[in-house]
Structure formats: C-alpha cells, structure tokens
Design a protein around this motif. Sequence first.
Motif, PDB file in Angstrom:
ATOM      1  N   LEU A   6       5.165   1.614  13.285  1.00  0.00           N
ATOM      2  CA  LEU A   6       6.180   0.563  13.238  1.00  0.00           C
ATOM      3  C   LEU A   6       7.417   1.058  12.491  1.00  0.00           C
ATOM      4  O   LEU A   6       8.548   0.913  12.971  1.00  0.00           O
ATOM      5  N   LEU A   7       7.218   1.660  11.338  1.00  0.00           N
ATOM      6  CA  LEU A   7       8.337   2.177  10.556  1.00  0.00           C
ATOM      7  C   LEU A   7       9.047   3.315  11.290  1.00  0.00           C
ATOM      8  O   LEU A   7      10.274   3.403  11.276  1.00  0.00           O
ATOM      9  N   ALA A  59       0.811  -1.219   0.000  1.00  0.00           N
ATOM     10  CA  ALA A  59       0.000   0.000   0.000  1.00  0.00           C
ATOM     11  C   ALA A  59       0.845   1.271   0.000  1.00  0.00           C
ATOM     12  O   ALA A  59       0.342   2.349  -0.304  1.00  0.00           O
ATOM     13  N   CYS A  60       2.117   1.162   0.313  1.00  0.00           N
ATOM     14  CA  CYS A  60       2.977   2.334   0.497  1.00  0.00           C
ATOM     15  C   CYS A  60       3.340   2.993  -0.834  1.00  0.00           C
ATOM     16  O   CYS A  60       3.910   2.349  -1.719  1.00  0.00           O
ATOM     17  N   PRO A  61       3.049   4.290  -0.976  1.00  0.00           N
ATOM     18  CA  PRO A  61       3.406   4.985  -2.218  1.00  0.00           C
ATOM     19  C   PRO A  61       4.900   5.263  -2.353  1.00  0.00           C
ATOM     20  O   PRO A  61       5.372   5.583  -3.447  1.00  0.00           O
ATOM     21  N   MET A  62       5.657   5.136  -1.272  1.00  0.00           N
ATOM     22  CA  MET A  62       7.081   5.454  -1.306  1.00  0.00           C
ATOM     23  C   MET A  62       7.956   4.319  -1.837  1.00  0.00           C
ATOM     24  O   MET A  62       9.116   4.541  -2.181  1.00  0.00           O
ATOM     25  N   ILE A  63       7.400   3.129  -1.929  1.00  0.00           N
ATOM     26  CA  ILE A  63       8.188   1.986  -2.414  1.00  0.00           C
ATOM     27  C   ILE A  63       8.763   2.268  -3.798  1.00  0.00           C
ATOM     28  O   ILE A  63       9.876   1.870  -4.106  1.00  0.00           O
ATOM     29  N   ALA A  64       8.023   3.002  -4.614  1.00  0.00           N
ATOM     30  CA  ALA A  64       8.500   3.329  -5.963  1.00  0.00           C
ATOM     31  C   ALA A  64       9.785   4.151  -5.933  1.00  0.00           C
ATOM     32  O   ALA A  64      10.513   4.201  -6.927  1.00  0.00           O
ATOM     33  N   PRO A  88      -4.769   1.525   7.031  1.00  0.00           N
ATOM     34  CA  PRO A  88      -5.979   0.750   6.736  1.00  0.00           C
ATOM     35  C   PRO A  88      -5.687  -0.550   5.988  1.00  0.00           C
ATOM     36  O   PRO A  88      -6.512  -1.461   5.983  1.00  0.00           O
ATOM     37  N   ALA A  89      -4.501  -0.655   5.382  1.00  0.00           N
ATOM     38  CA  ALA A  89      -4.145  -1.877   4.655  1.00  0.00           C
ATOM     39  C   ALA A  89      -3.796  -3.030   5.588  1.00  0.00           C
ATOM     40  O   ALA A  89      -3.888  -4.195   5.205  1.00  0.00           O
ATOM     41  N   ARG A 122       5.211   8.976   6.127  1.00  0.00           N
ATOM     42  CA  ARG A 122       4.029   8.906   6.984  1.00  0.00           C
ATOM     43  C   ARG A 122       2.759   9.316   6.243  1.00  0.00           C
ATOM     44  O   ARG A 122       1.958  10.107   6.731  1.00  0.00           O
ATOM     45  N   SER A 123       2.574   8.748   5.056  1.00  0.00           N
ATOM     46  CA  SER A 123       1.354   9.004   4.287  1.00  0.00           C
ATOM     47  C   SER A 123       0.144   8.372   4.961  1.00  0.00           C
ATOM     48  O   SER A 123      -0.980   8.770   4.720  1.00  0.00           O
TER      49      SER A 123
END
Length: 143
Positions: free
Chosen positions: A100-101, A39-44, A89-90, A83-84
């Motif tokens: 956690l991160l 779900a994280c947009p930062m992985i890209a 919710p995922a 921290r988006s």
Amino acid sequence: MGPGERVVAPRHADWAALREAESARMLAACTACGACFEACPMIAYVPAAQGASASATVRGVLAILQGGEGDAAARGWVAACTRSALCIPACPEAVDPMLLLRLAKFTAQENGTLPQRDARDAMSRAKAFARLGFSETEQKEWL
C-alpha cells in the motif's frame, strides 16, 4: 520441480491493470485502524508523524493512493518506508500495508506530491565509496 530449480514469480502482462486492481482491493479492505502505522519502525524518523493519529495518517496514505496529497504525516511516512515488512503481520485486514505504501509512493511521485528520486549520480558515488575498501589492483579490475 527438480533439484536446483527455482520458483520464479509470474510476470504480469499488464502492470497498470495489476496496480489498479491491487489499489482498489486495498482501498476497499483497509479500515484505517492504524495498526500498520504503530508497527512501523520508521515512524520515529518522520518528524511530521510525531504525535500524529495513526488512523488519520493511514487515511492520508489512502488519499495519496487515490491521487490526493494526504497530510504531511502521510507523505512523510510514504517517503520514509524502507519496506521492513513489520506492518504486514500487524494488519488485521490482510491489506499488505507495505505494498500500500509503495503504491502510494508511485502515485505521489507521478502526480508531483513527492519529488521523483534522482539517482543519476548514484553509481559514481557507489564507486567512490567502493574505492575506499579496494586495493589498487582491485580498483583496476573492478572499476
């Protein structure tokens, strides 16, 4: 509560105890399913995470939280988190992956796995950029 009053979160008398308790709760609850990673947009924007297993990366973050080094994908993800909150919710286990991160980042910076952020010159940079939009009068008043 009366009109105009704000609700203020309680301050915790013992941050270390709270951090330890939350870390233990998350370590016990997280199944490393990888839903938060997906779900994280930062992985890209994390080169080491490209093509990495979501589950393995989450296990790496859990290792960091426990004081280990984790793998490159986990370290990259911890460092890149903005921290988006899209991960919250995922998560099917209600772990709060964002926290956690963040806790993993604190741990990694404390043990040298990730470098400490040096923000000593941040204010001078902010002022320099602010000058670009200020008139001479505003600069004299604010800077």
